[in-house]
Design an enzyme around this catalytic site. Sequence first.
Site, PDB file in Angstrom:
ATOM      1  N   LEU A 252       0.805  -1.218   0.000  1.00 28.48           N
ATOM      2  CA  LEU A 252       0.000   0.000   0.000  1.00 28.48           C
ATOM      3  C   LEU A 252       0.842   1.274   0.000  1.00 28.48           C
ATOM      4  O   LEU A 252       0.390   2.325   0.421  1.00 28.48           O
ATOM      5  CB  LEU A 252      -0.981   0.039   1.181  1.00 28.48           C
ATOM      6  CG  LEU A 252      -2.034  -1.066   1.200  1.00 28.48           C
ATOM      7  CD1 LEU A 252      -2.890  -0.944   2.439  1.00 28.48           C
ATOM      8  CD2 LEU A 252      -2.890  -1.036  -0.039  1.00 28.48           C
ATOM      9  N   CYS A 253       2.086   1.187  -0.442  1.00 28.15           N
ATOM     10  CA  CYS A 253       2.902   2.400  -0.551  1.00 28.15           C
ATOM     11  C   CYS A 253       3.819   2.281  -1.760  1.00 28.15           C
ATOM     12  O   CYS A 253       5.002   2.565  -1.686  1.00 28.15           O
ATOM     13  CB  CYS A 253       3.677   2.675   0.726  1.00 28.15           C
ATOM     14  SG  CYS A 253       4.570   1.285   1.365  1.00 28.15           S
ATOM     15  N   GLY A 254       3.238   1.865  -2.868  1.00 27.55           N
ATOM     16  CA  GLY A 254       4.017   1.671  -4.088  1.00 27.55           C
ATOM     17  C   GLY A 254       4.608   2.952  -4.625  1.00 27.55           C
ATOM     18  O   GLY A 254       5.724   2.970  -5.125  1.00 27.55           O
TER      19      GLY A 254
END
Length: 136
Positions: free
Chosen positions: A88-90
């Site tokens: 969730l932090c690409g």
Amino acid sequence: MATIREIKSRVVAIQKTQKITSAMKMISAARLARAQQAAETSRAYGAKLTEIFSSLAGGIEPDVNPLLSARERVRKLDVVVFTSDRGLCGAFNSNVLKQALAVIGERIGGVESISVIPVGRRGRGQYRDQAEINRL
């Protein structure tokens, strides 16, 4: 053609997935707010440390300590790349890796050796083999 029962089960499954996703969003928003508050409270501390170190370094002659003297040329460069371990932090990981490559690209000609120290699962995956950097 799907039966009514199959369509209803799909709708229920999608609704459950939406509930899980919204709960994950709420949790991540709360964690982000907590991290932002911690960063804001530590900002004054960092500013005071910078002021103290600036005043200390300003009063010391560079000849006294070799760490304070200016260097003409850097021979070795270590780049520490901090990435995340979780998802969730690409975009964060992508921007960090792009910036690391930009720093390496800027310095590649004037440095004898560059070593990358990845911290985090995404960074380790990107720089798994040090030979990849040597090929640049």
